[in-house]
Every structure is written in C-alpha cells, then in structure tokens.
Design a protein around this motif. Structure first.
Motif, PDB file in Angstrom:
ATOM      1  N   ARG A 122      28.773  39.834  38.372  1.00 40.67           N
ATOM      2  CA  ARG A 122      29.103  40.458  37.089  1.00 40.67           C
ATOM      3  C   ARG A 122      30.441  39.948  36.564  1.00 40.67           C
ATOM      4  NH1 ARG A 122      24.599  41.661  34.818  1.00 40.67           N
ATOM      5  NH2 ARG A 122      23.232  42.891  36.164  1.00 40.67           N
ATOM      6  N   GLN A 123      31.392  39.739  37.462  1.00 46.58           N
ATOM      7  CA  GLN A 123      32.660  39.129  37.052  1.00 46.58           C
ATOM      8  C   GLN A 123      32.429  37.737  36.473  1.00 46.58           C
ATOM      9  OE1 GLN A 123      34.864  39.219  40.690  1.00 46.58           O
ATOM     10  NE2 GLN A 123      35.428  41.378  40.523  1.00 46.58           N
ATOM     11  N   ALA A 124      31.562  36.969  37.125  1.00 43.22           N
ATOM     12  CA  ALA A 124      31.285  35.605  36.677  1.00 43.22           C
ATOM     13  C   ALA A 124      30.725  35.588  35.258  1.00 43.22           C
ATOM     14  CB  ALA A 124      30.307  34.934  37.636  1.00 43.22           C
ATOM     15  N   ILE A 125      29.803  36.502  34.981  1.00 36.28           N
ATOM     16  CA  ILE A 125      29.206  36.564  33.641  1.00 36.28           C
ATOM     17  C   ILE A 125      30.263  36.973  32.610  1.00 36.28           C
ATOM     18  CG2 ILE A 125      27.505  37.797  32.243  1.00 36.28           C
ATOM     19  CD1 ILE A 125      25.763  37.928  34.851  1.00 36.28           C
ATOM     20  N   ALA A 126      31.105  37.951  32.965  1.00 38.41           N
ATOM     21  CA  ALA A 126      32.171  38.377  32.060  1.00 38.41           C
ATOM     22  C   ALA A 126      33.188  37.265  31.837  1.00 38.41           C
ATOM     23  CB  ALA A 126      32.867  39.617  32.626  1.00 38.41           C
ATOM     24  N   LEU A 127      33.496  36.511  32.874  1.00 44.51           N
ATOM     25  CA  LEU A 127      34.446  35.412  32.753  1.00 44.51           C
ATOM     26  C   LEU A 127      33.901  34.324  31.833  1.00 44.51           C
ATOM     27  CD1 LEU A 127      36.981  33.866  33.424  1.00 44.51           C
ATOM     28  CD2 LEU A 127      36.013  33.285  35.656  1.00 44.51           C
ATOM     29  N   ALA A 128      32.623  33.999  31.964  1.00 43.48           N
ATOM     30  CA  ALA A 128      32.022  32.990  31.081  1.00 43.48           C
ATOM     31  C   ALA A 128      32.074  33.437  29.623  1.00 43.48           C
ATOM     32  CB  ALA A 128      30.580  32.711  31.511  1.00 43.48           C
ATOM     33  N   ASP A 129      31.855  34.731  29.372  1.00 48.58           N
ATOM     34  CA  ASP A 129      31.968  35.252  28.005  1.00 48.58           C
ATOM     35  C   ASP A 129      33.378  35.042  27.463  1.00 48.58           C
ATOM     36  OD1 ASP A 129      29.325  36.086  27.958  1.00 48.58           O
ATOM     37  OD2 ASP A 129      29.785  38.158  28.546  1.00 48.58           O
ATOM     38  N   ALA A 130      34.381  35.328  28.304  1.00 50.04           N
ATOM     39  CA  ALA A 130      35.775  35.169  27.872  1.00 50.04           C
ATOM     40  C   ALA A 130      36.104  33.701  27.610  1.00 50.04           C
ATOM     41  CB  ALA A 130      36.720  35.752  28.929  1.00 50.04           C
ATOM     42  N   GLY A 170      37.438  31.665  24.260  1.00 52.87           N
ATOM     43  CA  GLY A 170      38.704  30.944  24.293  1.00 52.87           C
ATOM     44  C   GLY A 170      39.898  31.766  24.724  1.00 52.87           C
ATOM     45  N   GLU A 171      39.671  32.861  25.455  1.00 57.34           N
ATOM     46  CA  GLU A 171      40.790  33.693  25.911  1.00 57.34           C
ATOM     47  C   GLU A 171      40.382  34.387  27.207  1.00 57.34           C
ATOM     48  OE1 GLU A 171      40.337  37.232  25.796  1.00 57.34           O
ATOM     49  OE2 GLU A 171      38.286  36.876  25.149  1.00 57.34           O
ATOM     50  N   LEU A 172      41.388  34.865  27.964  1.00 55.16           N
ATOM     51  CA  LEU A 172      41.121  35.497  29.256  1.00 55.16           C
ATOM     52  C   LEU A 172      41.511  36.970  29.300  1.00 55.16           C
ATOM     53  CD1 LEU A 172      42.221  32.608  31.673  1.00 55.16           C
ATOM     54  CD2 LEU A 172      39.889  33.373  31.163  1.00 55.16           C
ATOM     55  N   GLU A 173      42.116  37.493  28.233  1.00 55.06           N
ATOM     56  CA  GLU A 173      42.497  38.905  28.235  1.00 55.06           C
ATOM     57  C   GLU A 173      41.276  39.809  28.367  1.00 55.06           C
ATOM     58  OE1 GLU A 173      43.480  36.676  26.081  1.00 55.06           O
ATOM     59  OE2 GLU A 173      45.673  36.679  25.945  1.00 55.06           O
ATOM     60  N   SER A 174      40.187  39.452  27.678  1.00 52.49           N
ATOM     61  CA  SER A 174      38.992  40.292  27.744  1.00 52.49           C
ATOM     62  C   SER A 174      38.376  40.258  29.138  1.00 52.49           C
ATOM     63  CB  SER A 174      37.963  39.847  26.708  1.00 52.49           C
ATOM     64  OG  SER A 174      37.515  38.522  26.964  1.00 52.49           O
ATOM     65  N   TYR A 175      38.532  39.138  29.845  1.00 52.86           N
ATOM     66  CA  TYR A 175      38.032  39.072  31.211  1.00 52.86           C
ATOM     67  C   TYR A 175      38.793  40.024  32.110  1.00 52.86           C
ATOM     68  CZ  TYR A 175      37.421  37.453  36.001  1.00 52.86           C
ATOM     69  OH  TYR A 175      37.195  37.400  37.364  1.00 52.86           O
ATOM     70  N   GLU A 176      40.109  40.075  31.956  1.00 54.84           N
ATOM     71  CA  GLU A 176      40.886  40.986  32.798  1.00 54.84           C
ATOM     72  C   GLU A 176      40.488  42.437  32.547  1.00 54.84           C
ATOM     73  OE1 GLU A 176      44.743  40.111  34.545  1.00 54.84           O
ATOM     74  OE2 GLU A 176      45.531  41.422  32.971  1.00 54.84           O
ATOM     75  N   ARG A 177      40.242  42.795  31.304  1.00 54.02           N
ATOM     76  CA  ARG A 177      39.796  44.160  31.005  1.00 54.02           C
ATOM     77  C   ARG A 177      38.426  44.429  31.627  1.00 54.02           C
ATOM     78  NH1 ARG A 177      41.854  42.718  25.876  1.00 54.02           N
ATOM     79  NH2 ARG A 177      39.743  42.380  25.081  1.00 54.02           N
ATOM     80  N   ALA A 178      37.519  43.472  31.485  1.00 55.24           N
ATOM     81  CA  ALA A 178      36.183  43.637  32.059  1.00 55.24           C
ATOM     82  C   ALA A 178      36.250  43.693  33.584  1.00 55.24           C
ATOM     83  CB  ALA A 178      35.277  42.488  31.616  1.00 55.24           C
ATOM     84  N   HIS A 179      37.103  42.881  34.175  1.00 57.44           N
ATOM     85  CA  HIS A 179      37.269  42.863  35.637  1.00 57.44           C
ATOM     86  C   HIS A 179      37.709  44.230  36.131  1.00 57.44           C
ATOM     87  CE1 HIS A 179      39.080  41.911  39.534  1.00 57.44           C
ATOM     88  NE2 HIS A 179      38.380  40.786  39.532  1.00 57.44           N
ATOM     89  N   ARG A 180      38.646  44.830  35.436  1.00 62.00           N
ATOM     90  CA  ARG A 180      39.147  46.155  35.833  1.00 62.00           C
ATOM     91  C   ARG A 180      38.034  47.202  35.716  1.00 62.00           C
ATOM     92  NH1 ARG A 180      43.040  46.235  32.427  1.00 62.00           N
ATOM     93  NH2 ARG A 180      44.430  45.043  33.770  1.00 62.00           N
ATOM     94  N   ARG A 181      37.258  47.122  34.644  1.00 62.73           N
ATOM     95  CA  ARG A 181      36.162  48.074  34.445  1.00 62.73           C
ATOM     96  C   ARG A 181      35.068  47.888  35.495  1.00 62.73           C
ATOM     97  NH1 ARG A 181      31.601  46.907  32.168  1.00 62.73           N
ATOM     98  NH2 ARG A 181      32.455  45.053  31.117  1.00 62.73           N
TER      99      ARG A 181
END
Length: 368
Positions: free
Chosen positions: A279-287, A291-302
């Motif tokens: 699930r992290q991998a899918i969220a990271l690919a979306d981020a 073109g940014e990684l802030e949304s990945y960090e939020r998704a990772h925490r969730r």
C-alpha cells in the motif's frame, strides 16, 4: 549499464518491486538495483492475508492455486484455550517467500523494468547513486533496502527512531498441515506461527524476545504443536531474522523516499508487513506521478496507523500472559467478537463498528 533513469529503487525485495511496478504504471522509466539475485528469501511466516492478496492483485501479480495453499482464518492457541475466526470475504494464502518473490520479479520483467541483480549500491551522489562503481543519475531515488536500511542512514533519517526488536526463526516441514487456518500458538516466552503451504509442506515460524531461542528449544513451550510435528522431516534449514517495530518521524528527504521496512515497520505478529509495504508502494507511485513527496508522507502515516495500533495490542498479549489468557477466553466464548476484531485488523470494519466491538470486548474481558 544505462547511466540515468527516472526512478532508481535501491532494494529488489517485495517492497522495492512493488514500487517499481506501481511507478512504471505511472509512466516512469524504472531501474531496480540489488546486491543479491532472485529469488530472495526471508525468514517469515509466509501467510498472505486477504488484504495482501488484494494489493498484489492491484499490482498485477498473479498468485495461483498451484503456488501455495488457501487458509480461511486465524486460530489462537495457548495451553488451555483455542479461539478461531474465519475471514469474512476472500481467504488468505500460504506461499513460500521465494515463490512470491519470483512472481513479483516476473511481473516487473513483464512491465519492462530494468532489474540490476548482483549490483550493490555503495552510496549516493549529487544526482543519483553509485552502482557497482558507476554513477547512475535519477530523478527520484527510493530506499527499499529493509530493516537495516543504508539509504535511511545515508539521508539522516535514523535519528530519534523508536524501535522494539524481537527475533524470528523459520523452518519448513514435509507434512500436510492439520488445519486450514493459520495458527498462532502462544507460550510464556514466544509465539509459533503455522501456515499451510501445500499438500505436503507446512511452514513454522517462531518469534520471541530471546535471540538465543531456536525451534528445537521451543517444542517444550508448545506441546500441542510438537505432537503434530513429531514425525515430520524438515524440508529446509532453519533461517533466522529480526522483526522490528519502528516508527520514523520522516520518510523522505529531498528527492529520496523510503518504503517498506526501510521506512518503519510493524512487528511480524500483525501479519500486515507485506500489505503495508504494498500500500505504501502504491501511494508513493501516486506521489511521484504528482511530482512531490509530501502527500506520500501523509499517506504513509495514515496507512501505518491501524497496523501499529494492532501490533501494540498483540504485543501486550505477549508481555502479559494473564491478560492474554483472559482475552483468549473471551474470544473463545464469543466467536462473532473474534470475527469482528479480525475484520477490524484487516481494515474491513467501519470506525462505528470498531468502537462497538471494542466496547463488547471490554465487557467480555471484565465478565469472563
């Protein structure tokens, strides 16, 4: 070796391959580098929960009936009590780690991802990383190199990480499992996980806080399990690992992100490590696509919130046998309650249902 890539993934285990597949689906040119060669093994219980199977399906990784064995729920066993619950929907699946890894490698190859095996990464550069003495430039760098991540250390995200370590041993036995559940046997000092793998093979994994404990030392802790395995021959050597509960304050720096166990991990007692990584991998690919990684960090925490909560609760049962015995008696007397808790563990329950289930468990615990 190509000298540049869009996404460079350091680590070719399941988490790294999941990011590679998800990023390639977003249109990135992807390269994976790993100092090992497939299939890569790891000492684990080898049971894929239904949520893990669903994530693999989203990645296009096909696990078929011939690859392992279905199990339909979870059974907790201690000296006096047995409690079980079936999954509400799809089943779980027991599969050797090497088989899972090979399936993911084949999917990555189908996607046209560049896989550089036997290619250790020795460090980072200003524009990329050093692979086998050669610099490869990359727009994005992903650290998927596991619990002892060097990428995490290189970018300075190891500081202030909270962690708890336990120790695992795994061996396969030439015997058909006596159950179509994944069994977790509890003792004063450890847990033993039993996963059906095929008509003639069963996986047994031991997890404890004692780094010296081995499977042969633990049979006296699990007499019921020992009786089922007394005539079974090992079909693999014993393999050890550590399982770590670790929480990081940050999972990226600049254009470098961490995923899987490199980015923080849950104890293997949850059975959710692989699903969380996928699930992290899918969220990271979306981020990356944005073109940014802030949304990945939020998704990772969730994404980590529920597995971390369940991990703390299960480790509480490990630390306090008296609480565990009361909890298991409650679950044995109320199978529907156990089924609801299992659904919550897999993320299938609404917050309202979870709150009601927690109240019901509390009442059962007080009155058992």
């Amino acid at each position: 070796m190509r000298q540049s890539t869009g996404v460079l993934i350091i680590g070719g285990g399941p988490a790294g391959l999941a990011v590679a597949i998800a990023a390639q689906k977003k249109g990135f040119e992807v390269t994976v580098a790993d100092g090992a060669k497939p299939p890569i093994d790891k000492a684990c219980g080898e049971g894929l929960m239904p949520s893990t199977m669903a994530a693999l399906g989203e990645l296009g990784v096909a696990i078929g009936p011939g690859d392992g064995e279905v199990f339909r729920g979870i059974r907790f066993i201690d000296a006096a009590t047995s409690a079980e619950a079936s999954f509400s929907g799809a089943s779980g699946f027991g599969v050797r780690r090497t088989v899972l890894h090979q399936k993911m490698v084949e999917r990555a190859q189908e996607c046209g991802i560049t896989l550089l095996w036997n290619t250790p990464v020795s460090g980072l550069s200003n524009d990329g990383a050093i692979l086998g003495g050669t610099e490869m430039k990359a727009r994005w760098i992903i650290g998927a190199d596991g619990i002892h991540s060097r990428v995490r250390r290189w970018i300075g995200l190891d500081a202030n990480a909270r962690q708890e370590i336990r120790f695992a041993q795994r061996r396969h036995y030439r015997v058909k499992a006596w159950t179509d559940f994944m069994e977790i046997h509890w003792s004063q000092k450890a847990q033993a996980y039993v996963t059906p793998l095929s008509d003639d093979e069963t996986c047994v994994a031991l997890i404890s806080r004692d780094p010296r404990m081995r499977l042969e030392d633990a049979w006296q802790e699990f007499p019921r399990l020992a009786s089922n395995l007394c005539h079974a021959e090992p079909s693999s050597t014993e393999r050890g690992a550590v399982t770590v509960t670790r929480t990081l304050g940050q999972v990226y720096r600049g254009n470098i992100a961490l995923v899987g166990d490199a980015s923080g991990s849950v104890d293997a007692i949850t059975g959710e490590g692989l699903c969380l990584s996928f699930r992290q991998a899918i969220a990271l690919a979306d981020a990356l696509g944005n073109g940014e990684l802030e949304s990945y960090e939020r998704a990772h925490r969730r994404l980590a919130r529920r597995p971390n909560t369940m991990g703390r609760l299960l480790l509480l049962l490990d630390r306090y046998p008296s609480i565990r015995r009361r909890a298991l008696r409650s679950l044995a007397e109320d199978p529907e309650l156990f089924a609801r808790l299992l659904a919550a563990h897999l993320g299938e329950a609404s917050p309202k249902l979870l709150a009601a289930t927690s109240l019901r468990l509390g009442w059962q615990f007080l009155t058992v």
